[in-house]
Design a protein around this motif. Structure first.
Motif, short mmCIF file in Angstrom:
data_model
loop_
_atom_site.label_atom_id
_atom_site.label_comp_id
_atom_site.label_asym_id
_atom_site.label_seq_id
_atom_site.Cartn_x
_atom_site.Cartn_y
_atom_site.Cartn_z
N THR A 534 33.74 0.16 -0.54
CA THR A 534 34.51 0.44 0.67
C THR A 534 34.38 1.88 1.15
N LEU A 535 33.82 2.79 0.33
CA LEU A 535 33.90 4.20 0.63
C LEU A 535 32.95 4.66 1.73
N GLY A 536 31.96 3.84 2.10
CA GLY A 536 31.00 4.28 3.11
C GLY A 536 31.52 4.17 4.53
N ASN A 537 32.51 3.31 4.78
CA ASN A 537 33.01 3.06 6.13
C ASN A 537 34.44 3.55 6.23
N PRO A 538 34.75 4.56 7.12
CA PRO A 538 36.12 5.09 7.21
C PRO A 538 37.16 4.03 7.54
N GLU A 539 36.81 3.06 8.41
CA GLU A 539 37.79 2.03 8.74
C GLU A 539 38.09 1.15 7.54
N GLN A 540 37.05 0.84 6.76
CA GLN A 540 37.26 0.06 5.55
C GLN A 540 38.11 0.83 4.54
N VAL A 541 37.94 2.16 4.50
CA VAL A 541 38.74 2.97 3.59
C VAL A 541 40.21 2.88 3.95
N ARG A 542 40.54 3.01 5.23
CA ARG A 542 41.95 2.93 5.65
C ARG A 542 42.53 1.55 5.33
N GLU A 543 41.72 0.52 5.61
CA GLU A 543 42.20 -0.85 5.33
C GLU A 543 42.37 -1.05 3.82
#
Length: 880
Positions: A534-543
């Protein structure tokens, strides 16, 4: 023939000496008979001419050069025979000495291993660690990556290397697990002078942005996940969601502030860590090795020049910044050295009391043996010969206590290290070696000399006839004064340790009563590692973080959950400069506050009081106005009032525009109950995780922790929480779990540890002092039985005799207390400098500890006084 052979064959030589003397005697007798002397007259004249047989033998033995060793063996046999005749005295003396020498040996073994023994690197004295110093904050352990690069290129005296903390999830091989990691520069292994046990270290071309990912793994991970096979070199390791090629195996036990499992190159972090290009972000630990031909002074002078050049080139970040080099061993040991030396001094006092106690007992024996020693003097023994006999006895006693002390130290040293609060530097290296054994032998012999000196000086060389005629119960005034001096010194030493323990107890009570600034009960905190996918995509990190919060709230027993990058009283900090006007202050003169990135429920979870305004809510996110919550300390320092809601503050690290203050909360003792008041940064601020810019989310995700308030005992939710948060791929990890009560307690662990040890030392000192008082008074009253009989014959009552003995005891006790109070005041100043949060000695401390000692000492004096009051006058006079 050398002296060893002469000693080994002394029986044969004695027989030869006897034959030779007999031959000379018979030869001279035969010559006299031949001249006409009668046989009896001839034999008598021959003996007179030859001299006394024993005197002649003594001269011949002196000529061999082994007389001193023969006398030593004779004295040793006599001493052992004497000790066998007094088994009670010998057992007590050995027990007292073994406790003192054993405790002293343990402390020296730790000091030797931690402070004195060189580091296990080639030429360890040439290794240094670098720190920076700013006029605003003081000394800091961290370098910025850009400053490190400049210093490495420009330094001619130092070969530099750097590393920083890390960690992540290993997905392959084996089951997913979180491990500690370190990012290191390519030069680290060569700078330290070590090589991997398998494979190689990093090459310079691998420590660059865009280089192929490579890793060095720890010896332990190699054994666990790769079975210790040499084929592990070249295999793939999936770490933080990225495949790394294993190129080396670190030596067993290799540590960088802990024992990490994975080492990766430092420079590739530039793709994910914005701090790498920020000259104000000082997060690298830098170490170096002095190049051949240069010393520490040259290295420090060059670093000062480099720092000045950087300040001129980068005034905004480096003005007022200097670079300092220290020996690496000093960095590794930290502040533990002062504690170790303090404990060695305390245990040394216990050993001194033990020596004084035994000296008092030996002096009593020497006084009772005065007639025996006087008889030896009358028969021709010299003072040096008798003094040597007394010192031999005390040396054997000291060595016996030393042997038992070493055994006691061997048994107790590892439990002592395990009991040390926190982590003792170089703990794995602590053991008994030849240096410790030499120290123990030296301490034993020195102890024997100390407590054997007084009896040796009591050897009678004058007034021998008077001593032989004196009764067995006569006692000289000098002996009484010496006994009294021993008691006074024991009392004084005991006062020092008792008052020190009292000061530590008072300090611990005062610190424990402090308000930490939050509700410590029923709260658990742990570091958390998100799934690497999940760490490569900022939106995925927030989710992903929102999913973590939602899952945690569903765990039975969890009341509320929050995220934070730093947790009070745990390692970790983030200090940011700020100012309150549009015009910034001069570089490196900005005020600094401790900044925590948190989620909206953090205040509820931690139980931090809200003084004014509000805390964060779901509206505080990216795109909305930047907001911050400050503590009442920062409000007072920045605005001169605690009413700062609605005001704005400039925080360049958060936003180029001023940030709105929406709330004020109570101050939290982040640095610990003992350390917070002396910390260099006490102002605090909080900002919302939801407003962290997208480029920083990867970095913040690597340092975030989860905190939860529970409705059941916190540790009971750990496993359910860990299972719930593993995620769909099973590669999310909850680690370094602590309750807040544990963290608060750990902040006082060193004070509690010192209190326990000083309490034990003070108890031993009090016990030994009471034994000493009892022994001295019992001996003195026993020697004065005839005098007491005369007093009672002349009308003295038993109560008068008790008052006489107790009065003499009180004089010694009060003199000892007076001397001890002066010494305790000096010891208190030392404690104030060495122990964090230490409260100065006050009247209450003395009022509680001194009566304990006086009452115990009087109780020890009561038995001899009572025995003296029951003396039968008639029997006493008959003994005169």
């Amino acid at each position: 023939m050398n002296w060893w052979k002469r000693l080994w064959r002394r029986r044969q030589m004695e027989a030869q000496l006897e034959k030779e003397l007999s031959f000379h005697l018979e030869q001279h007798t035969s010559q006299l008979i031949a001249r006409g002397r009668a046989p009896d007259e001839a034999r008598r004249e021959a003996r007179l001419a030859l001299g006394g047989p024993e005197q002649v033998k003594e001269k011949c033995r002196d000529a061999r050069g082994t007389r001193w060793l023969e006398d030593l063996l004779q004295d040793t046999r006599y001493a052992l025979r004497t000790f066998r005749q007094k088994p009670g005295f010998t057992l007590v003396a050995l027990l007292i000495l073994s406790l003192g020498i054993g405790a002293t040996t343990v402390m020296f073994a730790v000091i030797n291993s931690v402070l004195l023994r060189p580091l296990a690197y080639p030429e360890p004295d040439r290794l240094v660690t670098l720190r920076v110093f700013t006029e605003q904050i003081g000394e800091l352990w961290g370098f910025s990556n850009l400053d490190f690069g400049d210093a490495k290129r420009e330094s001619l005296t130092l070969a530099l290397a750097a590393w920083t903390y890390g960690g992540g999830t290993i997905s392959e091989p084996g089951e997913p697990e979180y491990v500690n990691g370190r990012q290191i520069s390519a030069e680290l292994f060569s700078t330290l002078g070590i090589s991997p046990v398998q494979g190689r270290a990093f090459r310079p071309d691998e420590d660059r942005p865009g280089a192929a990912p490579v890793a060095i793994i720890s010896y332990g991970l190699w054994q666990r996940d790769f079975g210790g096979e040499p084929s592990a070199i070249g295999r793939s390791l999936v770490y933080e969601g990225k495949p790394y090629t294993v190129v080396g195996i670190a030596p067993a036990g290799f540590q960088l502030d802990g024992e990490p499992d994975v080492f990766t190159p430092l420079e590739p972090r530039q793709n994910t860590d914005p701090r790498m290009q920020n000259r104000r972000a000082r997060f690298l630990r830098v170490m170096g090795r002095l190049r051949p031909g240069f010393g520490l002074a040259e290295g420090r002078a060059e670093l000062a020049l480099i720092a000045r050049n950087l300040a001129e080139e980068y005034p905004k970040s480096n003005t007022g910044l200097s670079m300092i080099a220290y020996p690496l061993q000093k960095e590794l040991v930290g502040d533990v050295g002062s504690t170790l030396w303090l404990l060695l001094c305390a245990v040394g006092l216990v050993l001194l009391i033990a020596c004084v106690n035994i000296a008092s007992l030996l002096l009593a024996r020497a006084v009772s043996r005065e007639r025996e020693l006087a008889m030896r003097v009358a028969l021709g023994a010299g003072r040096r010969r008798l003094a040597r006999q007394c010192l031999t006895e005390s040396a054997i006693l000291g060595l016996g206590g030393g042997v038992l002390g070493v055994v006691l130290a061997f048994v107790s040293i590892h439990p002592f290290v395990a009991f040390w609060p926190g982590s003792l530097p170089r703990a794995e290296e602590v053991h008994l070696d030849w240096r410790v054994l030499v120290f123990s032998v030296g301490a034993s012999l020195l102890s024997g000399l100390l407590f054997g000196l007084a009896p040796a000086l009591r050897v009678p060389v004058r007034g021998v006839e008077q001593t032989l005629r004196a009764g067995a119960r006569s006692i000289a005034g000098s002996s009484r004064r010496l006994h009294s001096g021993f008691v006074v010194s024991e009392i004084a030493f005991a006062v020092v340790l008792l008052v020190s323990a009292g000061m530590l107890g008072h300090t611990l009570l005062a610190l424990s009563s402090l308000d930490p600034g939050f509700n410590v009960h029923d709260v658990i905190a742990a570091r958390f590692a998100l799934s690497p996918a999940t760490l490569g995509n900022p939106e995925q990190v927030r989710e992903a973080w929102q999913d973590v919060l939602d899952r945690a709230r569903r765990v039975p027993g969890v009341d509320s959950v929050a995220l934070a990058d730093i947790i009070p009283m745990r390692e970790g900090e983030n200090s940011l400069p700020y100012w309150t006007t549009a015009a910034p202050p001069p570089p490196n003169h900005e005020p600094v506050a401790l900044a925590a990135c948190v989620s909206p429920d953090y205040l509820k979870v931690m139980g931090i009081p809200l003084r004014q305004g509000r805390f964060f809510n779901e509206h505080d996110r990216i795109g909305s106005e930047p907001v911050v919550v400050i503590d009442d300390n920062l409000a007072q320092h920045a605005f001169g009032t605690k009413d700062a809601v609605g005001k704005r503050i400039w925080i360049p690290a958060m936003s180029p525009s001023p940030v709105l203050i929406v709330g004020i909360v109570g101050h939290v003792r982040h640095w610990g109950l003992a350390s917070d008041d002396q910390s260099r940064v006490r102002d605090q601020m909080y900002y919302p995780l939801a407003q962290v810019p997208a480029p920083l989310l990867h970095f913040f995700s690597s340092i975030m922790s989860i905190a939860a308030r529970t409705t059941i005992p916190p540790l009971k939710v750990v496993e359910p929480l860990r299972r719930e948060l593993r995620g769909e791929a099973g590669d999310q990890a909850l680690y370094e779990v602590h309750t807040m009560e544990q963290l608060v307690s750990a902040s006082l662990a060193r004070q509690r540890f010192l209190l326990l040890l000083f309490g034990i030392f003070a108890g031993l000192a009090l016990l030994l002092a009471c034994i000493g008082i009892y022994g001295v008074l019992a001996y003195l009253t026993n020697q004065r039985v005839p005098e007491i009989g005369v007093r009672m014959t002349l009308g003295a009552k038993p109560l008068d005799v008790m008052r006489l003995v107790l009065g003499e005891s009180l004089v010694m006790i009060f003199i000892g207390v007076g001397v001890g109070i002066l010494a305790a005041l000096a010891a208190g100043r030392i404690l104030n400098r060495l122990v964090e949060g230490m409260r100065p000695a006050d009247v209450s401390t003395f009022a509680l500890t001194i009566p304990v000692l006086v009452i115990a000492a009087l109780f020890a004096s009561f038995v001899p006084a009572r025995r003296a009051s029951r003396v039968d006058p008639v029997s006493a006079l008959r003994q005169q």
